[in-house]
Design a protein around this motif. Sequence first.
Motif, mmCIF file in Angstrom:
data_model
loop_
_atom_site.group_PDB
_atom_site.id
_atom_site.type_symbol
_atom_site.label_atom_id
_atom_site.label_comp_id
_atom_site.label_asym_id
_atom_site.label_seq_id
_atom_site.Cartn_x
_atom_site.Cartn_y
_atom_site.Cartn_z
ATOM 1 N N ASN A 23 -18.879 78.043 29.017
ATOM 2 C CA ASN A 23 -20.206 77.424 28.975
ATOM 3 C C ASN A 23 -20.863 77.461 30.354
ATOM 4 O O ASN A 23 -22.034 77.850 30.488
ATOM 5 N N ASP A 24 -20.124 77.062 31.379
ATOM 6 C CA ASP A 24 -20.664 77.077 32.736
ATOM 7 C C ASP A 24 -20.981 78.496 33.191
ATOM 8 O O ASP A 24 -21.952 78.726 33.917
ATOM 9 N N GLY A 25 -20.138 79.442 32.800
ATOM 10 C CA GLY A 25 -20.374 80.829 33.185
ATOM 11 C C GLY A 25 -21.693 81.357 32.640
ATOM 12 O O GLY A 25 -22.488 81.964 33.360
ATOM 13 N N PHE A 148 -6.508 78.671 35.565
ATOM 14 C CA PHE A 148 -6.653 80.066 35.145
ATOM 15 C C PHE A 148 -7.540 80.181 33.907
ATOM 16 O O PHE A 148 -8.364 81.100 33.802
ATOM 17 N N SER A 149 -7.359 79.254 32.978
ATOM 18 C CA SER A 149 -8.166 79.285 31.754
ATOM 19 C C SER A 149 -9.639 79.097 32.073
ATOM 20 O O SER A 149 -10.498 79.831 31.571
ATOM 21 N N SER A 150 -9.941 78.135 32.936
ATOM 22 C CA SER A 150 -11.326 77.837 33.279
ATOM 23 C C SER A 150 -11.967 78.987 34.053
ATOM 24 O O SER A 150 -13.092 79.397 33.756
ATOM 25 N N ALA A 151 -11.256 79.511 35.058
ATOM 26 C CA ALA A 151 -11.793 80.623 35.853
ATOM 27 C C ALA A 151 -11.977 81.883 35.010
ATOM 28 O O ALA A 151 -12.990 82.587 35.124
ATOM 29 N N GLY A 152 -11.010 82.174 34.148
ATOM 30 C CA GLY A 152 -11.093 83.366 33.319
ATOM 31 C C GLY A 152 -12.246 83.314 32.333
ATOM 32 O O GLY A 152 -13.000 84.283 32.184
ATOM 33 N N THR A 153 -12.396 82.179 31.668
ATOM 34 C CA THR A 153 -13.479 82.061 30.693
ATOM 35 C C THR A 153 -14.840 81.963 31.380
ATOM 36 O O THR A 153 -15.846 82.408 30.818
ATOM 37 N N PHE A 154 -14.883 81.389 32.586
ATOM 38 C CA PHE A 154 -16.141 81.384 33.345
ATOM 39 C C PHE A 154 -16.568 82.820 33.633
ATOM 40 O O PHE A 154 -17.736 83.170 33.477
ATOM 41 N N THR A 155 -15.632 83.642 34.057
ATOM 42 C CA THR A 155 -15.932 85.039 34.381
ATOM 43 C C THR A 155 -16.442 85.789 33.155
ATOM 44 O O THR A 155 -17.410 86.560 33.232
ATOM 45 N N ILE A 156 -15.803 85.557 32.015
ATOM 46 C CA ILE A 156 -16.246 86.209 30.776
ATOM 47 C C ILE A 156 -17.656 85.747 30.404
ATOM 48 O O ILE A 156 -18.527 86.552 30.067
ATOM 49 N N GLY A 157 -17.867 84.432 30.483
ATOM 50 C CA GLY A 157 -19.188 83.893 30.166
ATOM 51 C C GLY A 157 -20.261 84.403 31.108
ATOM 52 O O GLY A 157 -21.357 84.788 30.675
#
Length: 229
Positions: A23-25, A148-157
């Motif tokens: 969402n933030d990404g 890792f989960s937060s950083a990875g999904t931020f990058t995808i977003g």
Amino acid sequence: MSHQEIHKSHRVGWLRAAVLGANDGIVSTASLIIGVAAASTSHEGIMLAGIAGLVAGAMSMAAGEYVSVSSQSDTENADLALEKNSLEQNYEFEKNELAKIYEARGVDSELAQQVAGQLMAHDALGAHARDEIGISDTGNAKPVQAAFSSAGTFTIGAALPLMLALLVPENYLIPVVVLSSLIFLALLGGIAARAGGAPISVGAMRVTFWGALAMALTAGVGILFGVAA
């Protein structure tokens, strides 16, 4: 035939970090791109701002989640150490305390004593951690996983609006990024709600609303400073 219920609560830890990151990404990167584009910045400047926002945002999310969840983990470990010491020093008191918890939940006094005794004989610390402190195996803090989960999904977003900004002509950049990002957010909110067992429409609407508000505000800032410049 055996019956097995599939509960959603075991997903809370990773689901929260994953949804927050994606969402933030989307919101932060799309808003940044729209704000910079509204200020009549060159396409190269828009891409540079978007890439910088992706890298900085991913690291910020990872660090923030790690520090936050580490603090939670430290608190849990301190409580467990305190409870372990109390069990060693005051076993009978702790047994009665656990029985009182079961009594408050509706268990008969004599049965509560039996249940407390049997659970503590099997795993005294585990029983008190779960029923007195509220710490369970499915809900305990995992800092590295959250980071890792937060950083990875931020990058995808963040990559979604960034790719659109790269491919779409400047004249159509703002409307395409806005519309596509809102669609992405609605899908994300719906998927998160579905995974967590909540109403899909509610999850989609609340995520989309805040994303639209963020993009509108940054567009306004970009226009204001673009005119001022």
